[in-house]
Write an enzyme that holds these catalytic residues in place. Structure first.
Site, PDB file in Angstrom:
ATOM      1  N   ASN A  44       9.904   4.814   3.297  1.00 29.63           N
ATOM      2  CA  ASN A  44      11.298   5.219   3.069  1.00 29.63           C
ATOM      3  C   ASN A  44      11.531   6.630   3.601  1.00 29.63           C
ATOM      4  O   ASN A  44      10.745   7.539   3.355  1.00 29.63           O
ATOM      5  CB  ASN A  44      11.610   5.210   1.575  1.00 29.63           C
ATOM      6  CG  ASN A  44      11.085   3.983   0.891  1.00 29.63           C
ATOM      7  OD1 ASN A  44      11.455   2.879   1.242  1.00 29.63           O
ATOM      8  ND2 ASN A  44      10.176   4.172  -0.045  1.00 29.63           N
ATOM      9  N   HIS A  66       5.918   6.792  10.795  1.00 26.02           N
ATOM     10  CA  HIS A  66       7.101   5.941  10.630  1.00 26.02           C
ATOM     11  C   HIS A  66       8.386   6.756  10.476  1.00 26.02           C
ATOM     12  O   HIS A  66       9.473   6.248  10.712  1.00 26.02           O
ATOM     13  CB  HIS A  66       6.966   5.081   9.377  1.00 26.02           C
ATOM     14  CG  HIS A  66       6.330   3.750   9.615  1.00 26.02           C
ATOM     15  ND1 HIS A  66       6.675   2.929  10.660  1.00 26.02           N
ATOM     16  CD2 HIS A  66       5.376   3.088   8.911  1.00 26.02           C
ATOM     17  CE1 HIS A  66       5.950   1.825  10.591  1.00 26.02           C
ATOM     18  NE2 HIS A  66       5.149   1.898   9.537  1.00 26.02           N
ATOM     19  N   MET A  86       5.112   2.668   1.464  1.00 22.40           N
ATOM     20  CA  MET A  86       6.374   2.316   2.119  1.00 22.40           C
ATOM     21  C   MET A  86       7.025   3.580   2.638  1.00 22.40           C
ATOM     22  O   MET A  86       7.189   4.559   1.916  1.00 22.40           O
ATOM     23  CB  MET A  86       7.281   1.595   1.112  1.00 22.40           C
ATOM     24  CG  MET A  86       8.662   1.254   1.655  1.00 22.40           C
ATOM     25  SD  MET A  86       8.579   0.090   3.043  1.00 22.40           S
ATOM     26  CE  MET A  86       9.999   0.638   4.001  1.00 22.40           C
ATOM     27  N   GLY A 138       0.821  -1.205   0.000  1.00 23.05           N
ATOM     28  CA  GLY A 138       0.000   0.000   0.000  1.00 23.05           C
ATOM     29  C   GLY A 138       0.853   1.252   0.000  1.00 23.05           C
ATOM     30  O   GLY A 138       0.593   2.198  -0.723  1.00 23.05           O
ATOM     31  N   HIS A 183       0.056   7.308   8.838  1.00 21.24           N
ATOM     32  CA  HIS A 183       0.827   6.133   9.249  1.00 21.24           C
ATOM     33  C   HIS A 183       2.271   6.228   8.751  1.00 21.24           C
ATOM     34  O   HIS A 183       3.218   6.033   9.508  1.00 21.24           O
ATOM     35  CB  HIS A 183       0.140   4.885   8.701  1.00 21.24           C
ATOM     36  CG  HIS A 183       0.818   3.594   9.050  1.00 21.24           C
ATOM     37  ND1 HIS A 183       0.418   2.816  10.116  1.00 21.24           N
ATOM     38  CD2 HIS A 183       1.872   2.967   8.498  1.00 21.24           C
ATOM     39  CE1 HIS A 183       1.205   1.754  10.187  1.00 21.24           C
ATOM     40  NE2 HIS A 183       2.103   1.811   9.210  1.00 21.24           N
ATOM     41  N   GLU A 184       2.416   6.538   7.495  1.00 21.64           N
ATOM     42  CA  GLU A 184       3.773   6.579   6.927  1.00 21.64           C
ATOM     43  C   GLU A 184       4.579   7.727   7.522  1.00 21.64           C
ATOM     44  O   GLU A 184       5.784   7.603   7.744  1.00 21.64           O
ATOM     45  CB  GLU A 184       3.709   6.700   5.401  1.00 21.64           C
ATOM     46  CG  GLU A 184       2.954   5.567   4.697  1.00 21.64           C
ATOM     47  CD  GLU A 184       3.420   4.183   5.088  1.00 21.64           C
ATOM     48  OE1 GLU A 184       4.618   4.016   5.380  1.00 21.64           O
ATOM     49  OE2 GLU A 184       2.593   3.259   5.135  1.00 21.64           O
ATOM     50  N   GLU A 208       5.785  -0.812  13.659  1.00 16.66           N
ATOM     51  CA  GLU A 208       4.393  -0.921  13.212  1.00 16.66           C
ATOM     52  C   GLU A 208       3.412  -0.575  14.331  1.00 16.66           C
ATOM     53  O   GLU A 208       2.373   0.028  14.108  1.00 16.66           O
ATOM     54  CB  GLU A 208       4.112  -2.319  12.671  1.00 16.66           C
ATOM     55  CG  GLU A 208       4.789  -2.603  11.340  1.00 16.66           C
ATOM     56  CD  GLU A 208       4.567  -1.505  10.311  1.00 16.66           C
ATOM     57  OE1 GLU A 208       3.509  -0.843  10.316  1.00 16.66           O
ATOM     58  OE2 GLU A 208       5.491  -1.267   9.507  1.00 16.66           O
TER      59      GLU A 208
END
Ligand SMILES: [Zn+2]
Length: 1059
Positions: A374, A410, A372, A370, A406-407, A429
């Site tokens: 990076n 991260h 990533m 969905g 969400h990303e 996560e």
């Protein structure tokens, strides 16, 4: 799975097993090797990572000239194309090999130069320099490499202070296929504490398998085909782009050069520093990027494209850009406004500034997961980043904001603080899944405040019941499903106030799931409020009106910030320290689970929220180191005033052949309320059930004609079963006045009782009686819970003679809901009402309710007459209307949908049409559709093939067709995917989901036998299908007649009279 894979975790499940077969070339030889496993990436001790390596011996000659790699002109065809078919053998996934790199050296800094020939033969000309430090005496250097041809004569190892010198003598270059290792064996030992630079030229390949450095294609507005190059490295595919120490714990800084043609642009983790023409190659440029902060290899990213971009200036020290195909760049507006907003919010919230000077987000046309995370360059599937308000639905919009939040979370959790190894993936996560709610809430609340009206938007909620419980059937699948943590999440809209009261819960859930990644280390539960003291300051609302509470909660982030600034104040709570734990103590480092427990215990002891003789670890180990979760059984005394509570592990299906003798017991936080003094607000546990207690007694309960309900607001991670008397009291209460039970507990009761019935612990008489009140239920969450569970019954009955009865029953439940929400959508309705409508309509149409079918068909046909009228069908209703329109129509309607699919510029619209085209009742069209799904150039992207397959398999008419296709075309499908076994597993699951007969079981077993040795890690998916089918057969044996009798007894009969 919802098919809404959100993130890249999928990749971890799917690394697999592939074998590589390469031809010979230029005197090189290639080994075939097998890869294994994968899902097991998460299992430390048992990890056997499937690796795929091939190696070459004598290598291609070439001059060492790092700044001019592409001296050879762009060739037209690569003579040898690597393929990674998974059909050529597979090891037992359980084979244990130590896949970890030696710890004798550690990387400090990489210089990576890559020139992918995107519009040429797809070669990647590469050069890498890694500075390493010797930690232990060793005479070799081992690093990862895959799908790469090393140029051995260029490999050099020299002391850092003598890089220009001759370097050390490398006695031998060796390759470990299985582990994807390259080893430089030296003649002498390296000096401990000293730094060296390992450098080499190599040649890679820009693959089309959606992993490593890969190519993606799209049609430009002028109709021409365009190619771009992008990356997906998590978990273990950085090694396909350049040789590296490809473990999350081995952080280093990266200095990247990307070679590109002048008409394109490139981006990477860091800002571009300069562009230099490539000498001797007119039209080519090196983009040179700033050196990164220390980071893991899996977070490195490159994209070379001709995409358009837009900038945001919302944040003064972070350049925020969004990128997409030129034709779709407008759809990135929503991400461009919410992204910087959330980024700034997280900076404030964490009190840790975003560590990079820029943040890019890019929508890639071909993307397997969905999104990533990076660092500084987040890559997305188009549906997860692009949003067109005129075409996309409310849920599409929500998906964008949730995934973006969400990303971005991260960027701190996962990127700044990183798990030492994949077993502790929950660290990133879990936190990201938790923090995404705060980010989303922030967006939601700022909308609310700026509009000064009651916009209940995007506050998300996951029900454990619907989410996790339904997915874990046995200890076997527990290994897999939770790993999809971020993939299979259902989010629904609830009001702002619910968020804060849910977030602890959500965190727990996220953590649970994350922890479950580590197979055999399973489900963990952490409710913030399980830790005494947490609940009050974080989540307990003061006794204020609903609207005041809502406002208050929307302001919580501000209050939270205040607390973070004095984290050890007396008012501090353990729970609030989770983010601090990682960010302040592990920045640029790696962390493990026990680090967190220790940190929390210390904090809890300091502010007195945890007795000094109790540690967080003691509680949490029962949740993280054991599989599964408990069901507590509450048995009241004959007068009702006391109850005996016992716990056992909940299993949807008990495996009678199990040899597992472990005594599963948990620390269970018990909260309860009673009919005589109902209190659904106090969720703090009244009692803890220790893992050493066989049973405990709760006294002071009301008389036997008054109900008790445990697990208030479902804040504990367990199910509850009661004696028959208490169930009947609850059933009666629901019928008389269901609103006297909290809405979350109504959802919980429905989910528990239907799950317990499925597990054989409660009769379906009881379970279906609980549902009887649903005709009066207007809240979305209980309906969601009910329909999710009833979906299983529907699925099992669909081909049986009793389906008519069940359908009558389901329609009887649903019609009042359908009537109340109406067919006409209104985008101004509260979001939950919109969701309710979507759910009611999709069920009603699916069950063939005539009013729904007629309305949908009319709308669809009107659209066929006016194809350019894009506002005809509400975005929320499109899935149902498209599916029904195609199902009720013929070839003409199908072809119309296909044309719309081809013509659409919006990924979410394409996705809805793809699923809808699987709804046709024309078998030959379905057959053609399956063929197209697995054919290159058919118009269906590889990333979407499994979605098409699943749509056909979901269709009653297409079910056997899909299964037969899978059997007939196994080699073709496997070849098509290469190592993309995650998709293969999805396909197997979709084909066999509703299997419940002995014949189907026999077919499955035969399929496994016939393809033994070819399935690779798809073996796991097949084994699961076999297990699921056995379970379904048992379920039918035990429950079909019981349910049929209940339906008959309650007036739901479709029997025909003989006269
Ligand atoms: Zn994530």
């Amino acid at each position: 799975m919802t098919g809404s894979s959100r993130e890249t975790l999928a990749m971890e499940m799917n690394q697999s097993a592939a074998s590589v077969s390469f031809g010979k070339r230029n005197g090189c030889y290639v080994n075939r090797s097998v890869a294994l496993l994968l899902g097991l990436l998460f299992v430390s001790a048992t990890v056997a990572t499937g690796l795929l390596v091939y190696y070459y011996a004598p290598q291609v000659r070439s001059e060492h000239d790092p700044l001019n790699l592409a001296r050879t002109s762009v060739a037209t065809e690569r003579p040898m194309v690597p393929t990674t078919p998974m059909t050529t053998g597979g090891k037992d996934p359980a084979t244990k090999i130590d896949v970890r790199l030696p710890r004798s050296v550690k990387p400090l800094h990489y210089l990576v130069k890559l020139q992918p020939l995107i519009n040429g033969n797809f070669s990647i000309l590469g050069y890498v320099e890694v500075e390493i430090e010797v930690v232990e005496a060793t005479s070799n250097v081992t690093l990862h490499i895959a799908d790469i041809v090393t140029k051995n004569e260029t490999i050099k190892l020299a002391p850092s202070d003598q890089v220009q010198g001759p370097g050390l003598t490398i006695a031998k270059h060796s390759y470990d296929n299985e582990r994807q290792f390259y080893v430089a064996e030296l003649e002498s030992e390296l000096e401990v504490g000293k730094k060296y630079v390992l450098s080499m030229e190599f040649e890679g390949y820009l693959n089309d398998k959606l992993h490593g450095f890969y190519r993606s294609t799209y049609k430009a507005e002028d109709g021409s085909d365009r190619l771009i190059a992008s990356t997906q490295f998590q978990p273990t595919d950085a090694r396909r782009a350049f040789p590296c120490f490809d473990e999350p714990g081995m952080k280093a800084t990266f200095e990247v050069y990307l070679g590109r043609e002048q008409g394109m642009s490139s981006i990477s983790n860091m800002p571009k520093f300069e562009s230099i023409p490539i000498e001797g190659q007119p039209g080519w440029v090196w983009d040179h990027f700033n050196t990164s902060v220390p980071m893991s290899t899996y977070l490195v990213a490159f994209v070379i494209s001709d995409f358009d971009h837009m900038n945001s200036t919302a944040n003064d020290h972070v350049l925020f850009r969004v990128w997409a195909r030129n034709a779709a760049i407008e759809q990135a507006n929503y991400a461009l406004t919410t992204g910087p907003d959330i980024l700034s919010f997280f900076e404030d919230y964490f009190s840790v500034p975003f560590p990079l000077p820029k943040q890019d987000m890019i929508a890639i046309p071909d993307f397997s997961a969905g999104a990533m995370e990076n660092w500084g360059l987040i890559t997305y599937r188009e549906t997860a980043m692009l949003y067109d308000p005129a075409v996309s639905s409310a849920s599409n919009k929500q998906r964008v904001v949730v995934v973006v939040a969400h990303e971005l979370a991260h960027q701190w959790f996962g990127n700044l603080v990183t798990p030492q190894w994949w077993t502790d993936l929950w660290l990133n996560e879990g936190f990201a899944s938790f923090m995404e709610y705060l980010g989303v809430n922030h967006v939601s609340c700022s909308i609310k405040h700026s509009h000064n009206k009651d916009v209940k938007e995007f506050v998300t909620f996951r029900s454990p019941a619907n989410f996790l419980f339904g997915r874990i059937t046995t200890s076997f699948s527990i290994l897999l499903w939770p790993c999809f943590l971020s993939l299979c999440v259902h989010v629904t809209f609830v009001s702002c106030d619910l968020l804060i009261s849910r977030m602890a819960f959500v965190f727990a859930l996220a953590l649970l799931l994350c922890l479950a990644h580590s197979c055999f280390r399973p489900i963990a539960l952490l409710r913030l409020r399980m830790i005494p003291g947490c609940r009050r300051s974080l989540a307990e609302p003061p006794q204020v009106s609903q609207s005041a509470a809502e406002t208050l909660y929307c302001e919580v982030p501000g209050r939270e910030r205040g607390r973070f600034k004095s984290p050890r104040s007396a008012k501090d709570t353990v729970c609030c320290q989770f983010p601090n734990f990682s960010l302040s103590f592990r920045k640029y480092q790696n962390a493990e689970q026990d680090d967190l427990w220790q940190y929390l215990t210390t904090a809890a002891h300091e502010d007195g929220t945890l007795p000094t003789d109790l540690s967080v670890k003691k509680i949490m180990d029962t949740w993280t180191l054991q599989m599964g979760y408990p069901v507590i059984k509450v048995t009241r005394s004959s007068d009702g005033t006391s109850a005996t509570v016992t716990q056992e592990r909940f299993l949807l299906v008990k495996n009678l052949n199990s040899t597992d003798t472990h005594d599963y017991k948990w620390w269970v936080p018990l909260s309860y309320t009673t009919e005589t003094s109902p209190d659904f607000e106090t969720t703090k546990p009244q009692r803890w059930m220790m893992d050493t207690e066989q049973e405990l007694t709760i006294s002071s309960l009301p008389a036997k004609d008054k109900w008790v309900i445990f697990n208030v607001q479902e804040t504990g991670y367990y199910r509850v079963n009661y004696d028959a008397e208490n169930w009947n009291l609850i059933i009666q209460q629901l019928k008389d006045n269901h609103e006297s039970i909290h809405v979350i507990n109504r959802a919980q009761i429905i989910d528990d009782v239907l799950s317990l019935a499925r597990a054989g612990q409660v009769s379906y008489d009881t379970a279906l009686s609980v549902n009887a009140y649903l005709g009066k239920e207007v809240e979305y969450v209980p309906w969601y819970s009910a329909l999710n569970n009833l979906g299983y019954l529907e699925n099992m009955f669909t081909r049986s003679s009793g389906y008519g009865n069940l359908k009558t029953y389901l329609l009887d439940l649903l019609i009042p809901l359908y009537e109340s929400v109406g067919f006409d959508d209104n985008l101004n309705d509260p979001h939950l009402d919109q969701y309710k409508r979507v759910k009611a309509l999709s069920w009603a149409c699916n069950l063939g309710y005539q009013d729904c079918v007629d309305n949908s068909q009319n709308l669809f046909n009107t659209w066929v007459q006016n194809p350019s009228n894009t506002s005809l069908i509400s975005p929320n209703l499109k899935s149902t209307v498209y599916c029904t329109g195609v199902a009720e129509g013929g070839e003409e309607e199908w072809n119309f949908a296909w044309q719309q699919y081809l013509g659409s510029n919006v990924a979410t619209e394409k996705s809805k049409l793809l699923s809808a085209m699987g709804c046709t009742k024309e078998v030959w069209i379905l057959s053609r559709y399956l063929d197209m799904a697995f054919t290159e150039g058919s118009g269906i992207r590889k990333q979407d093939a499994s979605q098409v397959f699943a749509a056909v398999a979901r269709n009653d008419v297409g079910r056997y067709l899909a299964w037969n296709y899978l059997r007939d075309q196994w080699e073709k499908i496997a070849d098509y995917y290469g190592s993309g076994l995650f998709a293969i597993a999805r396909i197997i699951k979709a084909a066999t989901r509703a299997f419940n007969t002995k014949l189907e079981l026999a077919e499955l077993v035969l399929f496994k036998e016939e393809h033994a040795g070819q399935l690779g890690t798809a073996t796991r998916a097949v084994d699961q299908a076999i297990e699921r089918t056995e379970n379904n057969i048992n379920w039918m044996d035990n429950n079909y007649e019981v349910i049929m009798k209940w339906l008959e007894d309650n007036g739901y009969s479709s029997k025909l009279r003989s006269q």
